[in-house]
Design a protein around this motif. Sequence first.
Motif, PDB file in Angstrom:
ATOM      1  N   ASP A  78      10.250   8.035   1.668  1.00  0.00           N
ATOM      2  CA  ASP A  78       8.771   8.030   1.016  1.00  0.00           C
ATOM      3  C   ASP A  78       8.024   6.889   0.448  1.00  0.00           C
ATOM      4  OD1 ASP A  78       6.787   9.082  -1.005  1.00  0.00           O
ATOM      5  OD2 ASP A  78       7.100  10.756  -0.530  1.00  0.00           O
ATOM      6  N   VAL A  79       7.100   6.831   1.158  1.00  0.00           N
ATOM      7  CA  VAL A  79       6.048   5.608   1.348  1.00  0.00           C
ATOM      8  C   VAL A  79       5.065   5.713   0.038  1.00  0.00           C
ATOM      9  CG1 VAL A  79       4.383   6.503   2.122  1.00  0.00           C
ATOM     10  CG2 VAL A  79       4.564   3.639   2.521  1.00  0.00           C
ATOM     11  N   VAL A  80       4.651   6.539  -0.684  1.00  0.00           N
ATOM     12  CA  VAL A  80       4.374   6.635  -2.524  1.00  0.00           C
ATOM     13  C   VAL A  80       5.281   6.228  -3.532  1.00  0.00           C
ATOM     14  CG1 VAL A  80       2.906   8.419  -3.555  1.00  0.00           C
ATOM     15  CG2 VAL A  80       2.326   8.370  -1.364  1.00  0.00           C
ATOM     16  N   GLU A  81       7.008   6.776  -2.712  1.00  0.00           N
ATOM     17  CA  GLU A  81       7.285   5.963  -4.399  1.00  0.00           C
ATOM     18  C   GLU A  81       7.412   5.226  -4.376  1.00  0.00           C
ATOM     19  OE1 GLU A  81      11.323   8.443  -3.826  1.00  0.00           O
ATOM     20  OE2 GLU A  81      10.131  10.356  -3.712  1.00  0.00           O
ATOM     21  N   LEU A  82       7.595   4.261  -2.623  1.00  0.00           N
ATOM     22  CA  LEU A  82       8.065   2.925  -2.771  1.00  0.00           C
ATOM     23  C   LEU A  82       6.452   1.550  -3.498  1.00  0.00           C
ATOM     24  CD1 LEU A  82       8.940   0.306  -1.237  1.00  0.00           C
ATOM     25  CD2 LEU A  82       8.156   1.477   0.930  1.00  0.00           C
ATOM     26  N   ILE A  83       5.685   1.990  -2.711  1.00  0.00           N
ATOM     27  CA  ILE A  83       4.336   2.065  -3.567  1.00  0.00           C
ATOM     28  C   ILE A  83       3.991   1.568  -4.892  1.00  0.00           C
ATOM     29  CG2 ILE A  83       1.776   2.415  -3.912  1.00  0.00           C
ATOM     30  CD1 ILE A  83       2.009   2.847  -0.758  1.00  0.00           C
ATOM     31  N   GLU A  84       4.673   3.065  -5.770  1.00  0.00           N
ATOM     32  CA  GLU A  84       4.969   2.837  -7.503  1.00  0.00           C
ATOM     33  C   GLU A  84       5.963   2.379  -7.413  1.00  0.00           C
ATOM     34  OE1 GLU A  84       5.486   7.174  -7.539  1.00  0.00           O
ATOM     35  OE2 GLU A  84       3.266   7.790  -7.484  1.00  0.00           O
ATOM     36  N   LYS A  85       7.623   2.091  -6.365  1.00  0.00           N
ATOM     37  CA  LYS A  85       8.477   1.203  -7.512  1.00  0.00           C
ATOM     38  C   LYS A  85       7.478  -0.173  -7.053  1.00  0.00           C
ATOM     39  CE  LYS A  85      12.540  -0.403  -5.012  1.00  0.00           C
ATOM     40  NZ  LYS A  85      12.851  -1.345  -4.361  1.00  0.00           N
ATOM     41  N   LEU A  86       6.484  -0.944  -5.822  1.00  0.00           N
ATOM     42  CA  LEU A  86       7.032  -1.712  -5.631  1.00  0.00           C
ATOM     43  C   LEU A  86       5.194  -2.671  -6.854  1.00  0.00           C
ATOM     44  CD1 LEU A  86       6.602  -2.020  -2.368  1.00  0.00           C
ATOM     45  CD2 LEU A  86       8.148  -3.461  -3.985  1.00  0.00           C
ATOM     46  N   GLN A  87       4.428  -1.183  -7.304  1.00  0.00           N
ATOM     47  CA  GLN A  87       3.516  -2.161  -7.750  1.00  0.00           C
ATOM     48  C   GLN A  87       4.475  -1.574  -9.828  1.00  0.00           C
ATOM     49  OE1 GLN A  87       1.416   2.055  -7.037  1.00  0.00           O
ATOM     50  NE2 GLN A  87      -0.551   0.826  -5.947  1.00  0.00           N
ATOM     51  N   ALA A  88       5.578  -1.097  -9.701  1.00  0.00           N
ATOM     52  CA  ALA A  88       5.857  -1.360 -11.180  1.00  0.00           C
ATOM     53  C   ALA A  88       6.769  -2.238 -11.221  1.00  0.00           C
ATOM     54  CB  ALA A  88       7.145  -0.605 -11.603  1.00  0.00           C
ATOM     55  N   GLU A  89       6.435  -3.460 -10.065  1.00  0.00           N
ATOM     56  CA  GLU A  89       7.761  -5.116 -10.045  1.00  0.00           C
ATOM     57  C   GLU A  89       6.188  -5.586  -9.739  1.00  0.00           C
ATOM     58  OE1 GLU A  89      10.845  -4.506  -6.397  1.00  0.00           O
ATOM     59  OE2 GLU A  89      11.178  -2.899  -7.265  1.00  0.00           O
ATOM     60  N   GLY A  90       5.417  -5.694 -10.201  1.00  0.00           N
ATOM     61  CA  GLY A  90       4.094  -6.523 -10.266  1.00  0.00           C
ATOM     62  C   GLY A  90       2.990  -6.804  -8.307  1.00  0.00           C
ATOM     63  N   TYR A  91       3.783  -5.424  -7.433  1.00  0.00           N
ATOM     64  CA  TYR A  91       3.130  -6.502  -6.127  1.00  0.00           C
ATOM     65  C   TYR A  91       1.835  -6.013  -6.545  1.00  0.00           C
ATOM     66  CZ  TYR A  91       7.362  -7.646  -3.982  1.00  0.00           C
ATOM     67  OH  TYR A  91       8.420  -8.724  -3.555  1.00  0.00           O
ATOM     68  N   THR A  92       0.625  -6.521  -6.384  1.00  0.00           N
ATOM     69  CA  THR A  92      -0.560  -6.233  -5.626  1.00  0.00           C
ATOM     70  C   THR A  92      -0.186  -4.837  -4.151  1.00  0.00           C
ATOM     71  OG1 THR A  92      -1.530  -7.588  -6.892  1.00  0.00           O
ATOM     72  CG2 THR A  92      -3.003  -6.257  -5.041  1.00  0.00           C
ATOM     73  N   VAL A  93      -0.529  -4.097  -4.028  1.00  0.00           N
ATOM     74  CA  VAL A  93      -0.396  -2.768  -2.644  1.00  0.00           C
ATOM     75  C   VAL A  93      -1.894  -2.986  -2.173  1.00  0.00           C
ATOM     76  CG1 VAL A  93       0.759  -0.882  -1.595  1.00  0.00           C
ATOM     77  CG2 VAL A  93       1.536  -2.549  -3.702  1.00  0.00           C
ATOM     78  N   ILE A  94      -1.502  -3.527  -0.536  1.00  0.00           N
ATOM     79  CA  ILE A  94      -2.374  -3.814  -0.077  1.00  0.00           C
ATOM     80  C   ILE A  94      -2.480  -2.780   1.542  1.00  0.00           C
ATOM     81  CG2 ILE A  94      -4.701  -5.062   1.242  1.00  0.00           C
ATOM     82  CD1 ILE A  94      -3.829  -7.172  -0.880  1.00  0.00           C
ATOM     83  N   ALA A  95      -3.702  -2.025   1.090  1.00  0.00           N
ATOM     84  CA  ALA A  95      -3.264  -1.556   2.446  1.00  0.00           C
ATOM     85  C   ALA A  95      -4.043  -1.619   3.271  1.00  0.00           C
ATOM     86  CB  ALA A  95      -3.789   0.489   2.348  1.00  0.00           C
ATOM     87  N   ILE A  96      -3.174  -1.940   5.115  1.00  0.00           N
ATOM     88  CA  ILE A  96      -4.430  -2.696   5.728  1.00  0.00           C
ATOM     89  C   ILE A  96      -5.332  -1.370   6.953  1.00  0.00           C
ATOM     90  CG2 ILE A  96      -4.492  -4.128   8.159  1.00  0.00           C
ATOM     91  CD1 ILE A  96      -3.635  -5.403   5.179  1.00  0.00           C
ATOM     92  N   GLU A  97      -6.278  -0.699   6.433  1.00  0.00           N
ATOM     93  CA  GLU A  97      -6.823   0.187   7.022  1.00  0.00           C
ATOM     94  C   GLU A  97      -8.305   0.312   6.924  1.00  0.00           C
ATOM     95  OE1 GLU A  97      -7.416   2.765   9.302  1.00  0.00           O
ATOM     96  OE2 GLU A  97      -5.428   3.362   8.677  1.00  0.00           O
ATOM     97  N   GLN A  98      -9.075   0.081   8.194  1.00  0.00           N
ATOM     98  CA  GLN A  98     -10.789   0.684   7.763  1.00  0.00           C
ATOM     99  C   GLN A  98     -11.050   2.468   6.869  1.00  0.00           C
ATOM    100  OE1 GLN A  98     -11.251   1.580  12.179  1.00  0.00           O
ATOM    101  NE2 GLN A  98     -10.892  -1.215  12.335  1.00  0.00           N
ATOM    102  N   VAL A  99     -11.741   2.063   5.093  1.00  0.00           N
ATOM    103  CA  VAL A  99     -11.831   3.043   5.063  1.00  0.00           C
ATOM    104  C   VAL A  99     -13.059   2.330   4.123  1.00  0.00           C
ATOM    105  CG1 VAL A  99      -9.528   3.640   4.222  1.00  0.00           C
ATOM    106  CG2 VAL A  99     -11.002   1.712   3.108  1.00  0.00           C
ATOM    107  N   GLU A 100     -13.596   3.583   3.616  1.00  0.00           N
ATOM    108  CA  GLU A 100     -14.958   2.942   2.973  1.00  0.00           C
ATOM    109  C   GLU A 100     -14.690   2.307   1.782  1.00  0.00           C
ATOM    110  OE1 GLU A 100     -18.442   6.476   2.177  1.00  0.00           O
ATOM    111  OE2 GLU A 100     -16.834   6.251  -0.059  1.00  0.00           O
TER     112      GLU A 100
END
Length: 174
Positions: free
Chosen positions: A85-107
């Motif tokens: 699950d990518v969302v669980e992974l994002i939360e885990k990495l953020q808790a470990e101090g990572y800045t999580v950046i999606a590479i995407e075209q968004v507003e």
Amino acid sequence: MRKLSMDELNRLSAEEFRAIEKLPYVLILDDIRSMNNVGSVFRTADAFKAEKIYLCGITATPPHREIQKTALGADETVDWEHATDVVELIEKLQAEGYTVIAIEQVEGSTSLLDFQPKKTEKYAFIFGNEVFGVNETAVKKANYCLEIPQYGTKHSLNISVTAGIICWHYVAGI
């Protein structure tokens, strides 16, 4: 000018590469269909000393002939882990101090031209499905989104090209 021989390139052995300190960034491949793309990203991660690759969702994992074809051995030198699950992974990495950046075209995305990585920060870059991009839930969970400026008629790049651009920009900027 002449091409350098393999010996003259002074490349590390697989054992030496596994032992060296990597740069503080990871790549997240979420729902990538093409194993050739996966292998290419492994090779890029090796070239630019990524700490690890996370393979999420339907993304295939090594060992596999189609990954090996483009990885050229990098699937054996770059650390990787499967995450369901990518969302669980994002939360885990953020808790470990990572800045999580999606590479995407968004507003409200940040142009890659304006992204200046900090040496003291750890980053996790998310790359999404070849057709649908980074899924909406992952985009919302990310700290922010980066967009690669494009000036032609197409609105996207191949994921392996995108990963190469992002990794190079990160390494050149620290």
